[in-house]
Design an enzyme around this catalytic site. Structure first.
Site, PDB file in Angstrom:
ATOM      1  N   LYS A   1      63.799  25.799  48.215  1.00 41.55           N
ATOM      2  CA  LYS A   1      64.519  25.491  49.415  1.00 41.55           C
ATOM      3  C   LYS A   1      64.037  24.016  49.858  1.00 41.55           C
ATOM      4  O   LYS A   1      64.921  23.179  50.222  1.00 41.55           O
ATOM      5  CB  LYS A   1      64.449  26.402  50.383  1.00 41.55           C
ATOM      6  CG  LYS A   1      64.973  27.999  50.152  1.00 41.55           C
ATOM      7  CD  LYS A   1      64.915  28.867  51.218  1.00 41.55           C
ATOM      8  CE  LYS A   1      65.691  30.213  50.733  1.00 41.55           C
ATOM      9  NZ  LYS A   1      65.249  31.240  51.758  1.00 41.55           N
TER      10      LYS A   1
ATOM     11  N   GLY B   1      59.883  34.542  36.672  1.00 45.81           N
ATOM     12  CA  GLY B   1      60.268  33.468  37.414  1.00 45.81           C
ATOM     13  C   GLY B   1      61.782  33.212  36.682  1.00 45.81           C
ATOM     14  O   GLY B   1      62.509  33.815  35.790  1.00 45.81           O
ATOM     15  N   PRO B   2      62.641  32.141  37.069  1.00 44.65           N
ATOM     16  CA  PRO B   2      63.744  31.681  36.746  1.00 44.65           C
ATOM     17  C   PRO B   2      63.960  31.277  35.288  1.00 44.65           C
ATOM     18  O   PRO B   2      62.872  31.021  34.725  1.00 44.65           O
ATOM     19  CB  PRO B   2      64.354  30.812  37.993  1.00 44.65           C
ATOM     20  CG  PRO B   2      62.904  29.815  38.388  1.00 44.65           C
ATOM     21  CD  PRO B   2      61.902  31.235  38.224  1.00 44.65           C
TER      22      PRO B   2
ATOM     23  N   SER C   1      67.936  35.413  54.332  1.00 43.27           N
ATOM     24  CA  SER C   1      67.441  33.978  55.069  1.00 43.27           C
ATOM     25  C   SER C   1      68.125  33.211  55.861  1.00 43.27           C
ATOM     26  O   SER C   1      67.948  32.166  56.460  1.00 43.27           O
ATOM     27  CB  SER C   1      66.887  32.991  53.813  1.00 43.27           C
ATOM     28  OG  SER C   1      67.791  32.834  52.969  1.00 43.27           O
TER      29      SER C   1
END
Length: 1146
Positions: free
Chosen positions: A1068, A637-638, A1025
């Site tokens: 997003k 994960g970030p 994307s």
């Protein structure tokens, strides 16, 4: 004078009257140079005829110190001289007489040749009378003529007969051995370049010569009795040459040396023979010029010719000849002319006034070369014209000179007291110069100081070149002072080392005595025995496998038979120590209580429901199986989402020990597998160190930053991790240091990574990946209120203070300052808020309300000074310390400081309005670039940033006249550039269906260039994307139709118009929610991800349209426009997209 004698003695003519001498010289002068050498005259005749001062002074000055220039003479031994007159003529005639009869030559080689020259008995009787009358004078003359030879004395040389007629009179028993005299004037020498250090007069030096021509020249010099060379220091210390090709190659001032001995040496097989010559310098000389090839070849013969001609001109006629006796010079005249007495004596006293007036003044002539026989070897050797370098006049009684000499002598004494070798060197030099008092002569004293010093070459050369005695002494004193400083430092170091060694030896001796006494009294056993017993006791408490127990017994047996002083003893002891530090069979009891695990995870983390569920599932399996062997978790994960803290929570929930190490940037395999025992400082790898640290064999080991592991020349650590993390292999993990199998299957490995793309495939295949996504705003709010704010308040010392951080301020902090998916940056800002609040409280209350407590001093230490400025850099008023200032002291204590009590009247509230005062202006000002309807050619896309947050990204497209090119800007990556190419190709292929052209045959965009730009150009953009948004912008531009700003989209497109799924939907959608987007067009394949991972709080107020084809995207974006009405016929939808509307949560 010597070349004249050689010419006279080599002539086959008999001695005759003076008239005959004149005719013989006239004939010789008109013939070739070789005929000059064959003329014969008595030496007394030429001395008497050359009494003219001008002619004789010029000739003798150049020759009286060059007696060795006759190669034919000096091949004979001339050290032992008889008292017979006319010895010079006998030596010259001896070589010719050998050809007639060898036996006669041996008997008469020392007799006077005048006896053989006379043809009548009268001449023989007259010569005998002359010889008897002048015996003493001839002896002195012969001795002086032989004294300039440098060859060692030869007692075997026969003396000359006392009779001039050779009548068999026994030779005189009085033989005189003359001391060698070094020529004071030597105009031309063979130059020998030397390196490293210059030579000084009075000090021997061995020089090795490798050049064959130079070796031949040195041997010729010795064979001709001219063992003199010039030694000059090379300017380039790295060069190794035996020939001087340029005057700039060497220093101009060198020394005139005598070759005392030579011997050959072979430096190696296949290498040429080298010659080592021992040189003894006599005086300083200076190079005037290099002798070039062809110069000086006939100089000596020409000089002899001119000299003989001048003598013939000065001869008297036959009728003017006086008696024979006046032609014989006196002893003083011969000594003066041969240079054995001072040159200051006048020569006019013995010369008749009539002869002085009748001879014209002779012009000065160039000195004759004493080594003319070497000219044929130029340029393979270096011959130089030199002049002597003398001292400038000085007063020996000068106070300055005497003071410097006294200081030099005192420094000599000081160094001699510190260095015995220095004292022996000075004593040896003083003994070798017994003929002169070295310490009474300033020039020799300066040279001695320079020789014994280890100064730089430039400083030594400066001493050699100095002609002022004061300057030379001062330079030598500086060099000697440096030697004194070095000697003092060396003596101090030696004394300190000796004292330490003596102290250690004394301690060792006393300790050994103490051990022996204690051992005899039974108070303490031997240290090695105690160590062995300790190892056995530790091993008895461990459940070592059979193979490990066998290795332990072997190493322990080796340790018993090793001496503690042996180097192998420490290696074996360290190995056994590590072997007994591994917790064989020791493990901590595990807790698989699910309720306890849920409580621990909720206490430590808020949200992360999917991660917590996966961990609980993992623990439930372990509860049923009784073990969690074979599971390798990877939290991806970030940054800042709590991956490391999750690992700690798992260890706390299971009741296991926790150990963490990072492999980010790791390049050495030995960090994982350990070092070999043969290396100095060898130790096991990280897994074994972890087991030693936690003292159990079932800990939780967290391997951090596994995606940032590197590869270098010393191995690939990622490949080494395969053995450790593979459940099938880590049951018998082999460390290089221990070299015994270790079971790591009971260890629970948890890895963390930011991205999975950089993890090697084989390593990723062995791990179970758990995606830890970022937090939404609501989760951040809860984390800040529950965890971050109380921790920051306590860390700032405000735990008991009434400080209220309102939720509105936290929300503004999240919205305008901390948009990343993690909470690390949010924690930094909250810490900053409480620090600023603490500063305001202390400032407002002042020192009266918060006085400093009295410090209790328990001692002082020296203050460490910062970088000290030199005195030249100090400004007026600058109180910083200067070099040499004594360091100050500061008080120290061990009593901890108590926190201060804040008055209860203090109240602080941080609201959204005053948040700027604590954290500064906002970083993010607005969520949209276009707040109103944008122009045609602009669409809104959604992106995923590298920090784990999402962003609303507008896409701008415009066209201009050109050649149909596509230009892309905005720091776009390769994948997003390909998406733009695909979108433009789709538009060109379907231009008629989209209504861009009026017919299918019409070609579009061939005469126009298209420019696509994505704002915020400093941020790199990558990924597929943005395909749907880019195609929408192209269609909007070419159809001149605007796009609704409340519509955003994401998804990858194919060349034929298919919409493909993308990742990062949670971030997003969170960005779209924050920007107030009302409709999101996403790929239909992403619906399960949105339903599972996106919370309802984020989806509220947003309409989701799930599309599968680009036609559905265009119809949804341009719904209600004219082009959309036309597309219903040209680009009809096969089916309506699925919609999902989420109401706004109240």
């Amino acid at each position: 004078m010597l070349p004249i004698r050689a010419v006279v003695r080599s002539s086959p003519c008999r001695r005759c009257r003076p008239t005959q001498v004149a005719r013989s010289l006239a004939t010789s002068a008109s013939s070739t140079p070789n005929s000059i050498a064959n003329s014969s005259r008595a030496i007394s005749h030429y001395l008497q005829q050359a009494r003219s001062r001008d002619l004789l002074s010029t000739t003798l000055q150049s020759q009286h110190r060059s007696l060795h220039s006759s190669s034919r003479e000096l091949k004979e031994k001339r050290w032992v001289n008889s008292a017979e007159p006319g010895e010079g003529e006998g030596e010259g005639e001896g070589e010719k007489e050998k050809e007639k009869t060898k036996e006669k030559s041996e008997e008469k080689q020392v007799k006077d040749s005048s006896a053989e020259a006379e043809s009548s008995k009268a001449a023989e009787e007259r010569a005998k009378a002359e010889s008897a009358a002048k015996t003493s004078e001839s002896t002195v003359k012969a001795s002086s003529s032989s004294s300039s030879s440098s060859a060692p004395p030869s007692p075997s040389t026969p003396g000359s007969s006392g009779s001039g007629s050779g009548s068999g009179t026994p030779p005189s028993t009085g033989k005189e051995i003359a001391k060698p005299i070094i020529p004071e004037v030597y105009p031309q020498v063979l130059a020998i370049p030397i390196t490293h250090r210059p030579l000084f007069p009075g000090f021997y030096k061995a020089v090795t010569v490798r050049s064959p021509p130079v070796i031949k020249a040195i041997r010729d010099l010795q064979a001709h009795g001219q063992p003199y060379v010039g030694a000059f220091l090379l300017k380039d210390s790295t060069s190794d040459s035996d020939v001087v090709t340029d005057l700039n190659q060497v220093h101009p001032v060198g020394v005139f040396c005598q070759i005392t001995s030579c011997f050959t040496s072979q430096e190696g097989e296949g290498k040429p023979e080298a010659l080592t010559a021992v040189l003894f310098p006599h005086r300083r000389i200076r190079i005037d010029e290099l002798v070039k090839p062809g110069e000086g070849a006939g100089q000596q013969v020409a000089s002899f010719t001119s000299f003989v001609e001048e003598v013939q001109k000065g001869e008297k006629g036959e009728g003017e000849v006086e008696s024979f006796e006046p032609e014989v010079p006196s002893v003083e005249e011969v000594r003066e002319e041969l240079g054995t007495v001072s040159q200051d004596r006048t020569e006019e006293s013995d010369v008749p006034a009539s002869e002085t007036k009748s001879e014209p003044a002779a012009t000065p002539k160039k000195p004759l070369s004493p080594i003319g026989f070497l000219h044929s070897l130029v340029p393979e050797i270096s011959l130089t014209n030199v002049t002597n370098v003398g001292l400038e006049p000085y007063q020996k009684d000068s106070q300055v000179v005497r003071a410097i000499m006294s200081e030099l002598i005192s420094v000599f004494k000081e160094i001699a007291q510190l260095q015995p070798m220095f004292r022996e060197q000075v004593t040896s030099f003083a003994i070798s110069n017994t003929s002169s008092q070295v310490f009474d002569e300033p020039d020799k004293l300066a040279d001695l100081a320079a020789v014994v010093s280890t100064a730089d070459v430039s400083d030594l050369q400066a001493v050699l070149e100095s002609t002022s005695i004061e300057d030379r002494l001062q330079r030598a004193l500086i060099l000697l002072k440096k030697e004194l400083i070095n000697a003092q430092l060396q003596f101090k170091i030696s004394r300190d080392v000796d004292s330490k060694i003596q102290k250690r030896q004394r301690e060792y001796y006393l300790m050994e005595q103490l051990k022996g006494i204690k051992k005899e009294l039974g108070m303490e056993s031997d240290g090695k025995d105690k160590l062995v017993e300790g190892f056995k006791e530790k091993a008895s408490k461990l459940a070592m496998p059979e193979g490990v127990r066998k290795v332990f017994d072997e190493e322990l047996n080796k340790l018993v038979h090793l001496e503690p002083s042996a180097s192998e003893f420490n290696v074996t002891r360290n190995y056994i120590d590590w072997l007994t530090q591994v917790p064989w069979g020791v493990h901590s009891p595990e807790n698989y209580d699910i309720t306890h695990a849920v409580k621990v995870l909720d206490e430590d983390h808020y949200g992360l429901k999917d991660v917590k569920d996966r961990i609980l599932e993992f623990m439930a399996v372990g509860k049923l199986r009784g073990t969690v062997e074979g599971k390798i978790l990877c939290l991806a994960g970030p940054p800042g989402v709590g991956k490391t803290s999750i690992g700690k929570s798992i260890a706390r929930a299971l009741g296991r020990q926790f150990y963490r190490f990072s492999v980010g940037g790791l390049t050495d395999v030995a960090e994982i597998k350990g070092h070999r025992r043969t290396y100095i400082g060898a130790m096991p790898g990280k897994p074994i160190q972890a087991l030693k640290k936690v003292a159990t064999e079932n800990p939780l080991i967290l391997i951090d930053e596994v995606d940032k592991i590197s590869k270098a020349y010393n191995g690939d650590p990622a490949s080494a991790l395969l053995e450790m993390l593979d459940p099938e292999q880590n049951k018998s993990f082999l460390d290089h240091y221990l070299d015994v199998p270790i079971d790591l299957s009971r260890v629970l490995f948890v890895c963390t990574a930011n991205v999975l793309e950089t993890i090697p495939g084989p390593l990723l295949d062995r791990m179970e990946v758990l995606q830890v996504s970022g937090y939404v705003s609501a989760e951040k709010m809860s984390i800040a209120e529950r965890y971050l704010s109380p921790q920051a308040k306590d860390a700032a010392g405000l735990k008991e203070v009434d400080i209220n951080l309102e939720p509105g301020a936290i929300e503004a902090l999240i919205r305008y300052y901390c948009r990343e998916s993690g909470v690390r940056n949010l924690k930094k800002h909250i810490d900053k808020i409480y620090r600023k609040a603490a500063f305001k409280i202390v400032t407002d209350l002042g020192e009266d309300a918060l006085p400093e407590p009295k410090a209790s001093s328990e001692g002082t230490v020296e203050t460490q000074q910062p970088d000290v400025k030199p005195a030249s850099e100090h400004l007026p008023g600058d109180q910083s310390p200067s070099p040499g200032d004594a360091g100050s002291t500061t008080k120290v204590t061990t009593v901890p400081r108590e926190p201060m009590k804040i008055p209860d009247s203090v109240h602080v509230t941080i609201t959204q309005e005053n948040l700027r005062d604590y954290v500064g202006p906002p970083i993010y000002h607005k969520d949209r670039l276009y707040t109103s309807a944008p122009p045609a050619g602009v669409s809104t896309g959604l992106g995923y940033l590298g920090n784990g947050s999402g962003a609303v990204m507008p896409i701008e497209v415009t066209s201009m006249p050109g050649k149909g090119n596509l230009q892309l800007t905005g720091k776009l990556g390769e994948v997003i550039r390909e998406s733009a190419q695909i979108a433009l190709s789709y538009v060109k292929a379907n231009a008629y269906l989209l209504g861009i052209t009026k017919s299918e045959a019409e070609v579009t965009l061939n005469d126009r260039d298209v420019h696509l730009h994505m704002p915020e150009g400093a941020i790199g953009k990558e990924g597929p994307s943005a395909g749907t948004a880019i195609l929408t912008a192209f269609v909007s531009l070419f159809t001149k139709t605007k796009v609704d700003p409340d519509v955003a989209m994401t998804g990858e497109i194919s060349l034929l118009g298919q919409v493909l799924p993308v990742g990062g939907l949670k971030e997003k959608i969170l960005a779209a929610h924050r920007a107030g987007i009302k409709k999101l067009i996403v790929p239909a394949a992403c619906k399960p991800d949105i339903d599972e991972n996106v919370p309802e709080s984020v989806k509220s107020g947003i309409e989701f349209v799930f599309v599968e084809d680009i036609r559905q995207v265009l119809h949804e974006v341009f719904r209600g426009s004219e082009v959309e009405e036309r597309w219903r016929e040209t680009l009809p939808n096969e089916k309506e997209p699925e919609r999902e509307v989420h109401g706004r949560l109240e």
